[in-house]
Write a protein that holds these residues in place. Structure first.
Motif, short mmCIF file in Angstrom:
data_model
loop_
_atom_site.label_atom_id
_atom_site.label_comp_id
_atom_site.label_asym_id
_atom_site.label_seq_id
_atom_site.Cartn_x
_atom_site.Cartn_y
_atom_site.Cartn_z
N GLU A 49 0.83 -1.21 0.00
CA GLU A 49 0.00 0.00 0.00
C GLU A 49 0.87 1.26 0.00
O GLU A 49 0.60 2.20 -0.73
CB GLU A 49 -0.93 0.00 1.21
CG GLU A 49 -2.09 -0.96 1.08
CD GLU A 49 -3.00 -0.95 2.30
OE1 GLU A 49 -3.20 0.13 2.88
OE2 GLU A 49 -3.50 -2.03 2.65
N GLU A 50 1.91 1.26 0.84
CA GLU A 50 2.80 2.42 0.91
C GLU A 50 3.50 2.69 -0.41
O GLU A 50 3.74 3.84 -0.77
CB GLU A 50 3.84 2.22 2.01
CG GLU A 50 3.27 2.29 3.41
CD GLU A 50 4.28 1.93 4.49
OE1 GLU A 50 5.43 1.55 4.15
OE2 GLU A 50 3.92 1.99 5.68
N ILE B 126 -1.68 -5.40 -6.78
CA ILE B 126 -2.51 -6.23 -5.90
C ILE B 126 -3.90 -5.61 -5.88
O ILE B 126 -4.06 -4.45 -5.50
CB ILE B 126 -1.94 -6.31 -4.48
CG1 ILE B 126 -0.53 -6.90 -4.50
CG2 ILE B 126 -2.86 -7.14 -3.58
CD1 ILE B 126 0.18 -6.81 -3.17
N PHE B 127 -4.89 -6.37 -6.31
CA PHE B 127 -6.26 -5.89 -6.34
C PHE B 127 -7.02 -6.40 -5.13
O PHE B 127 -6.88 -7.57 -4.76
CB PHE B 127 -6.96 -6.38 -7.62
CG PHE B 127 -6.38 -5.79 -8.87
CD1 PHE B 127 -6.83 -4.57 -9.35
CD2 PHE B 127 -5.39 -6.46 -9.57
CE1 PHE B 127 -6.30 -4.02 -10.51
CE2 PHE B 127 -4.85 -5.93 -10.73
CZ PHE B 127 -5.31 -4.70 -11.20
N LEU B 128 -7.81 -5.53 -4.51
CA LEU B 128 -8.68 -5.89 -3.40
C LEU B 128 -10.09 -5.98 -3.95
O LEU B 128 -10.60 -5.00 -4.48
CB LEU B 128 -8.60 -4.85 -2.29
CG LEU B 128 -7.28 -4.77 -1.52
CD1 LEU B 128 -6.16 -4.22 -2.36
CD2 LEU B 128 -7.45 -3.94 -0.28
N SER B 129 -10.71 -7.15 -3.83
CA SER B 129 -11.98 -7.39 -4.50
C SER B 129 -13.07 -7.84 -3.53
O SER B 129 -12.80 -8.55 -2.57
CB SER B 129 -11.78 -8.48 -5.57
OG SER B 129 -13.00 -8.83 -6.15
N ILE C 175 -3.17 -11.09 -6.49
CA ILE C 175 -1.80 -10.64 -6.72
C ILE C 175 -1.47 -10.90 -8.18
O ILE C 175 -1.55 -12.03 -8.66
CB ILE C 175 -0.81 -11.35 -5.79
CG1 ILE C 175 -1.18 -11.08 -4.33
CG2 ILE C 175 0.62 -10.91 -6.08
CD1 ILE C 175 -0.39 -11.86 -3.32
N THR C 176 -1.12 -9.83 -8.89
CA THR C 176 -0.74 -9.96 -10.30
C THR C 176 0.72 -9.52 -10.45
O THR C 176 1.36 -9.10 -9.48
CB THR C 176 -1.64 -9.10 -11.21
OG1 THR C 176 -1.39 -7.72 -10.96
CG2 THR C 176 -3.10 -9.41 -11.02
N THR D 251 -1.26 -1.36 -4.52
CA THR D 251 -2.60 -1.91 -4.30
C THR D 251 -3.65 -1.07 -5.01
O THR D 251 -3.47 0.13 -5.22
CB THR D 251 -2.94 -1.99 -2.80
OG1 THR D 251 -2.89 -0.68 -2.24
CG2 THR D 251 -1.98 -2.90 -2.06
N SER D 252 -4.73 -1.75 -5.36
CA SER D 252 -5.85 -1.08 -6.00
C SER D 252 -7.14 -1.66 -5.44
O SER D 252 -7.45 -2.83 -5.68
CB SER D 252 -5.79 -1.28 -7.51
OG SER D 252 -6.90 -0.68 -8.13
#
Length: 94
Positions: free
Chosen positions: A39-40, A63-66, A58-59, A44-45
């Motif tokens: 995040e820092e 990093i996508f939060l879904s 995780i790509t 992340t998205s």
């Protein structure tokens, strides 16, 4: 092939490294540290405005939060073969 992660977000299947349960990610100190650093550094998205996060994807780039569960994302990632039916006209015959 692409995987729909929710909220108009899709990623190429070949870029996905892992799909993880959000509840399990928050139980480990090392996972918390990993997410904090990500995040820092802007990796992340969060793809939803909803408070409930069910998975981390995780790509290779992000990093996508879904809000979609890992089980549902797994089902979406499985390529379904469709039987192709060719009519005589589609093969160029009449």
């Amino acid at each position: 092939m692409f995987i729909h992660l929710g909220e108009n977000t899709v990623v190429p299947k070949k870029e996905v490294i892992a799909i993880l349960n959000a509840q399990l990610m928050n139980k480990s100190d090392i996972n918390k540290e990993f997410m904090k650093l990500a995040e820092e550094d802007g990796f992340t998205s969060n793809i939803t405005d909803k408070a409930v996060l069910k998975s981390f994807i995780i790509t290779t780039n992000k990093i996508f939060l879904s809000p979609i569960s890992p089980a549902t994302l797994k089902k979406r990632s499985i390529k379904k073969e469709k039987n192709k039916i060719y009519s005589k006209t589609s093969r160029g015959q009449q």
